[in-house]
Design an enzyme around this catalytic site. Structure first.
Site, PDB file in Angstrom:
ATOM      1  N   HIS A  30       0.846  -1.181   0.074  1.00 32.29           N
ATOM      2  CA  HIS A  30       0.108  -0.002  -0.007  1.00 32.29           C
ATOM      3  C   HIS A  30       1.065   1.249  -0.097  1.00 32.29           C
ATOM      4  O   HIS A  30       1.973   1.155   0.807  1.00 32.29           O
ATOM      5  CB  HIS A  30      -1.072  -0.197   1.147  1.00 32.29           C
ATOM      6  CG  HIS A  30      -1.596  -1.336   1.645  1.00 32.29           C
ATOM      7  ND1 HIS A  30      -1.035  -2.111   2.671  1.00 32.29           N
ATOM      8  CD2 HIS A  30      -2.717  -1.880   1.084  1.00 32.29           C
ATOM      9  CE1 HIS A  30      -1.926  -3.187   2.488  1.00 32.29           C
ATOM     10  NE2 HIS A  30      -2.427  -3.104   1.685  1.00 32.29           N
ATOM     11  N   HIS A  32       1.376   4.401   1.930  1.00 37.59           N
ATOM     12  CA  HIS A  32       1.051   4.762   3.418  1.00 37.59           C
ATOM     13  C   HIS A  32       1.473   6.309   3.693  1.00 37.59           C
ATOM     14  O   HIS A  32       2.046   7.089   2.797  1.00 37.59           O
ATOM     15  CB  HIS A  32       2.108   4.160   4.501  1.00 37.59           C
ATOM     16  CG  HIS A  32       1.369   2.695   4.710  1.00 37.59           C
ATOM     17  ND1 HIS A  32       1.094   2.212   6.105  1.00 37.59           N
ATOM     18  CD2 HIS A  32       1.057   1.519   3.855  1.00 37.59           C
ATOM     19  CE1 HIS A  32       0.654   0.793   5.907  1.00 37.59           C
ATOM     20  NE2 HIS A  32       0.744   0.556   4.709  1.00 37.59           N
ATOM     21  N   HIS A  48      -2.703   3.624   5.704  1.00 40.42           N
ATOM     22  CA  HIS A  48      -2.673   4.121   4.404  1.00 40.42           C
ATOM     23  C   HIS A  48      -3.075   5.127   3.986  1.00 40.42           C
ATOM     24  O   HIS A  48      -3.812   6.122   4.672  1.00 40.42           O
ATOM     25  CB  HIS A  48      -3.949   3.171   3.923  1.00 40.42           C
ATOM     26  CG  HIS A  48      -3.601   1.486   3.876  1.00 40.42           C
ATOM     27  ND1 HIS A  48      -4.576   0.515   3.684  1.00 40.42           N
ATOM     28  CD2 HIS A  48      -2.376   0.802   4.521  1.00 40.42           C
ATOM     29  CE1 HIS A  48      -3.927  -0.554   3.880  1.00 40.42           C
ATOM     30  NE2 HIS A  48      -2.713  -0.264   4.365  1.00 40.42           N
ATOM     31  N   HIS A  56     -10.951   0.339   3.693  1.00 39.33           N
ATOM     32  CA  HIS A  56     -10.053  -0.170   2.911  1.00 39.33           C
ATOM     33  C   HIS A  56     -10.518  -1.347   1.845  1.00 39.33           C
ATOM     34  O   HIS A  56     -11.449  -1.953   2.253  1.00 39.33           O
ATOM     35  CB  HIS A  56      -8.848  -0.898   3.808  1.00 39.33           C
ATOM     36  CG  HIS A  56      -8.118  -1.828   2.913  1.00 39.33           C
ATOM     37  ND1 HIS A  56      -6.885  -1.308   2.353  1.00 39.33           N
ATOM     38  CD2 HIS A  56      -8.135  -3.289   2.865  1.00 39.33           C
ATOM     39  CE1 HIS A  56      -6.498  -2.088   1.639  1.00 39.33           C
ATOM     40  NE2 HIS A  56      -6.953  -3.509   1.909  1.00 39.33           N
ATOM     41  N   HIS A  65      -9.254   3.053  -0.024  1.00 33.92           N
ATOM     42  CA  HIS A  65      -8.271   4.053   0.199  1.00 33.92           C
ATOM     43  C   HIS A  65      -7.573   4.270  -1.192  1.00 33.92           C
ATOM     44  O   HIS A  65      -7.420   3.467  -2.109  1.00 33.92           O
ATOM     45  CB  HIS A  65      -7.155   3.250   1.180  1.00 33.92           C
ATOM     46  CG  HIS A  65      -7.677   3.061   2.562  1.00 33.92           C
ATOM     47  ND1 HIS A  65      -7.235   2.134   3.033  1.00 33.92           N
ATOM     48  CD2 HIS A  65      -8.561   3.438   3.233  1.00 33.92           C
ATOM     49  CE1 HIS A  65      -7.741   1.911   4.458  1.00 33.92           C
ATOM     50  NE2 HIS A  65      -8.800   2.760   4.226  1.00 33.92           N
ATOM     51  N   ASP A  68      -4.568   2.210  -1.792  1.00 28.94           N
ATOM     52  CA  ASP A  68      -4.539   0.939  -2.067  1.00 28.94           C
ATOM     53  C   ASP A  68      -3.904   0.332  -3.568  1.00 28.94           C
ATOM     54  O   ASP A  68      -4.045   1.056  -4.271  1.00 28.94           O
ATOM     55  CB  ASP A  68      -6.018   0.295  -2.183  1.00 28.94           C
ATOM     56  CG  ASP A  68      -6.692   0.353  -0.633  1.00 28.94           C
ATOM     57  OD1 ASP A  68      -5.940   0.660   0.271  1.00 28.94           O
ATOM     58  OD2 ASP A  68      -7.922   0.043  -0.682  1.00 28.94           O
ATOM     59  N   HIS A 109       3.775  -5.890   3.349  1.00 29.28           N
ATOM     60  CA  HIS A 109       3.096  -6.655   4.343  1.00 29.28           C
ATOM     61  C   HIS A 109       3.656  -8.044   3.980  1.00 29.28           C
ATOM     62  O   HIS A 109       3.647  -8.716   3.244  1.00 29.28           O
ATOM     63  CB  HIS A 109       1.804  -6.571   4.636  1.00 29.28           C
ATOM     64  CG  HIS A 109       1.157  -4.942   5.021  1.00 29.28           C
ATOM     65  ND1 HIS A 109       0.875  -4.798   6.140  1.00 29.28           N
ATOM     66  CD2 HIS A 109       1.082  -3.863   4.260  1.00 29.28           C
ATOM     67  CE1 HIS A 109       0.677  -3.147   6.373  1.00 29.28           C
ATOM     68  NE2 HIS A 109       0.740  -3.011   4.897  1.00 29.28           N
ATOM     69  N   ARG A 126       4.207  -5.255   8.898  1.00 33.85           N
ATOM     70  CA  ARG A 126       5.113  -4.654   7.822  1.00 33.85           C
ATOM     71  C   ARG A 126       6.307  -5.121   7.696  1.00 33.85           C
ATOM     72  O   ARG A 126       7.212  -5.079   8.881  1.00 33.85           O
ATOM     73  CB  ARG A 126       5.015  -3.013   8.263  1.00 33.85           C
ATOM     74  CG  ARG A 126       3.459  -2.587   8.342  1.00 33.85           C
ATOM     75  CD  ARG A 126       3.572  -1.151   8.879  1.00 33.85           C
ATOM     76  NE  ARG A 126       1.991  -0.547   9.124  1.00 33.85           N
ATOM     77  CZ  ARG A 126       1.864   0.704   9.157  1.00 33.85           C
ATOM     78  NH1 ARG A 126       2.903   1.418   9.184  1.00 33.85           N
ATOM     79  NH2 ARG A 126       0.428   0.932   9.436  1.00 33.85           N
TER      80      ARG A 126
HETATM   81 CU   LIG Z   1      -0.351  -1.214   4.302  1.00 36.12          CU
END
Ligand SMILES: [Cu+2]
Length: 133
Positions: A30, A32, A48, A56, A65, A68, A109, A126
């Site tokens: 993603h 962030h 995010h 999400h 998001h 995303d 992730h 993460r």
């Molecule tokens: Cu993320």
């Protein structure tokens, strides 16, 4: 290790994600909202990027998001990459630019993103982070 970049073309952001040295598999990724990658947890990268306050996931009725991204596929050589475009966004200026005062980052992730579960698609810890800008 993650190397990422973003370029703006008109009102579109083109995100490039490159990862190396991972086990083969599928990983959630993603954008962030903070450009700060402090190992080992990378919590410093914040949530995010979500300037329009959605939930999400592209498969979430309340989603998605702005940050995303599709899952990253990593092959047996440990490498994975993709490019993805985000429409209606800018790097700087007014109206929620990506690279605002605290920047932005790309976070990988430990698990795949299910594209549905708020806030992070059940994608787990993460494991890699790259600052944008
Ligand atoms: Cu993320």
């Amino acid at each position: 290790m993650a190397h990422s970049s973003v370029t703006q073309i008109g009102e579109t952001l083109r995100i490039r994600v490159e990862a190396a040295g991972l086990s083969s598999g599928i990983y959630g990724v993603h954008v962030h909202s903070v450009g700060r990658c402090q190992a080992p947890s990378f919590e410093s990268a914040g949530p995010h990027w979500n300037p329009s306050n959605r939930l999400h996931g592209r498969d979430n009725p309340g989603g998605q998001h702005r940050g995303d991204l599709p899952n990253l596929m990593v092959g047996t050589d440990g490498n994975g990459s993709f490019e993805f475009t985000i429409q209606g966004s800018r790097l700087s200026g007014r109206n929620s630019p990506l690279l605002d005062q605290d920047g932005a980052s790309i976070v990988i992730h430990a698990r795949p993103d299910d594209y549905r579960t708020d806030p992070s698609g059940n994608s787990g810890a993460r494991i890699a982070c790259g600052e944008l800008g």
